[in-house]
Motif scaffolding. Structure first.
Motif, PDB file in Angstrom:
ATOM      1  N   GLU A 182       3.994   9.662 -31.151  1.00 20.50           N
ATOM      2  CA  GLU A 182       5.176  10.491 -30.979  1.00 20.50           C
ATOM      3  C   GLU A 182       4.768  11.962 -30.919  1.00 20.50           C
ATOM      4  O   GLU A 182       3.930  12.415 -31.699  1.00 20.50           O
ATOM      5  N   ALA A 183       5.337  12.688 -29.975  1.00 22.84           N
ATOM      6  CA  ALA A 183       5.021  14.112 -29.854  1.00 22.84           C
ATOM      7  C   ALA A 183       5.398  14.831 -31.143  1.00 22.84           C
ATOM      8  O   ALA A 183       6.440  14.535 -31.740  1.00 22.84           O
ATOM      9  N   PRO A 184       4.546  15.755 -31.611  1.00 21.78           N
ATOM     10  CA  PRO A 184       4.811  16.413 -32.901  1.00 21.78           C
ATOM     11  C   PRO A 184       6.071  17.267 -32.920  1.00 21.78           C
ATOM     12  O   PRO A 184       6.680  17.455 -33.967  1.00 21.78           O
ATOM     13  N   ARG A 185       6.470  17.790 -31.752  1.00 24.41           N
ATOM     14  CA  ARG A 185       7.683  18.610 -31.677  1.00 24.41           C
ATOM     15  C   ARG A 185       8.562  18.123 -30.528  1.00 24.41           C
ATOM     16  O   ARG A 185       8.045  17.720 -29.483  1.00 24.41           O
ATOM     17  N   ARG A 186       9.862  18.180 -30.712  1.00 22.46           N
ATOM     18  CA  ARG A 186      10.775  17.744 -29.654  1.00 22.46           C
ATOM     19  C   ARG A 186      10.582  18.572 -28.392  1.00 22.46           C
ATOM     20  O   ARG A 186      10.771  18.079 -27.273  1.00 22.46           O
ATOM     21  N   SER A 187      10.187  19.826 -28.558  1.00 24.82           N
ATOM     22  CA  SER A 187       9.979  20.681 -27.391  1.00 24.82           C
ATOM     23  C   SER A 187       8.784  20.228 -26.555  1.00 24.82           C
ATOM     24  O   SER A 187       8.657  20.616 -25.390  1.00 24.82           O
ATOM     25  N   ASP A 188       7.907  19.412 -27.150  1.00 24.23           N
ATOM     26  CA  ASP A 188       6.739  18.903 -26.431  1.00 24.23           C
ATOM     27  C   ASP A 188       7.047  17.620 -25.654  1.00 24.23           C
ATOM     28  O   ASP A 188       6.229  17.158 -24.857  1.00 24.23           O
ATOM     29  N   GLU A 189       8.203  17.028 -25.898  1.00 23.27           N
ATOM     30  CA  GLU A 189       8.529  15.743 -25.295  1.00 23.27           C
ATOM     31  C   GLU A 189       8.942  15.887 -23.831  1.00 23.27           C
ATOM     32  O   GLU A 189       9.561  16.865 -23.439  1.00 23.27           O
ATOM     33  N   ARG A 230       8.009  10.444 -23.932  1.00 26.53           N
ATOM     34  CA  ARG A 230       8.204  11.162 -25.208  1.00 26.53           C
ATOM     35  C   ARG A 230       7.013  11.035 -26.158  1.00 26.53           C
ATOM     36  O   ARG A 230       7.135  11.270 -27.352  1.00 26.53           O
ATOM     37  N   ARG A 236       2.530  11.543 -26.825  1.00 31.61           N
ATOM     38  CA  ARG A 236       1.411  12.416 -26.479  1.00 31.61           C
ATOM     39  C   ARG A 236       0.093  11.710 -26.766  1.00 31.61           C
ATOM     40  O   ARG A 236      -0.038  10.979 -27.755  1.00 31.61           O
TER      41      ARG A 236
END
Length: 230
Positions: free
Chosen positions: A63-70, A123, A125
């Motif tokens: 899972e991407a560490p931040r929602r902004s990275d998704e 979503r 990484r």
């Protein structure tokens, strides 16, 4: 005449290089997958090409560490690289190592972006880190190969295993998988390809610019060398 010079003369007369290889011959390849496994590492590979040695680690898909990275319909790929201070003794300052690390990370990232099926991991990484422990020439290609096999070890879906190779113009000859001595002062090309498709994913020219015909011949040789590894 010194023994080393005599050996080089005889090898030259036989059409061989300083280490006894033919111009279109790779160095001995060594591969060890699964060398590191922990809660932070899902796949790993230590790869040697002659004296050049690179270790690659893969974490993910996670899972991407931040929602902004998704990204809602695909995964993202993050590649970092480092060159050990002792990788090429006496030849690189801290600043040049940092620059080499950035260029290496960019080359590996371009190669892996074309190989990983990121659409299977929305979503999520995938993190890849490559570390050059010894650079006796062809470190960029060694890094691509190590990172690709580390992804395989991590179970990441790939279109094909990316393969990297380096070819240099040395003493007016195209030589595959050059050593550091052969690359010094020569024009060399690092390529990464998908061998099953013949697709070039990344290419980086180091050294003096070449005429179009010479560059074409260098590219063809590098792609052939990479496909042979793949």
């Amino acid at each position: 005449m010194a023994a080393k010079e005599l050996d080089a003369t005889w090898l030259g007369l036989l059409g061989l290089r300083g280490d006894g290889r033919k111009v279109s011959e790779h160095r001995r390849l060594g591969v060890a997958c699964g060398v590191a496994r922990s809660r932070y590492v899902d796949g790993s590979c230590e790869l040697t090409m002659g004296l050049t040695r690179v270790v690659a680690h893969v974490a993910g898909p996670r899972e991407a560490p931040r929602r902004s990275d998704e990204v809602h319909d695909r995964g993202t790929l993050e590649v970092t690289a480092a060159v050990a201070p002792f990788a090429a003794v006496g030849e690189r300052s801290a600043g040049s190592r940092d620059r080499a690390s950035r260029e290496l990370a960019a080359h590996v990232a371009r190669a892996l972006a074309g190989a990983v099926v990121l659409e299977r991991y929305p979503r999520s990484r995938v993190d890849v880190h490559v570390h050059v422990l010894c650079d006796d020439g062809g470190a960029a290609s060694c890094a691509v190969n190590a990172a690709s096999l580390a992804l395989v070890d991590a179970g990441v879906f790939l279109r094909d295993v990316a393969a990297g190779a380096t070819v240099a113009v040395h003493q007016k000859r195209l030589v595959w998988d050059p050593t550091r001595d052969e690359q010094r002062g020569a024009s060399s090309l690092d390529v990464a390809v998908l061998p099953q498709f013949g697709t070039v994913l990344s290419a980086h020219l180091d050294g003096e610019a070449l005429p179009q015909d010479d560059l074409g011949a260098l590219t063809d040789a590098a792609v052939a060398a990479a496909c042979e590894i793949g």
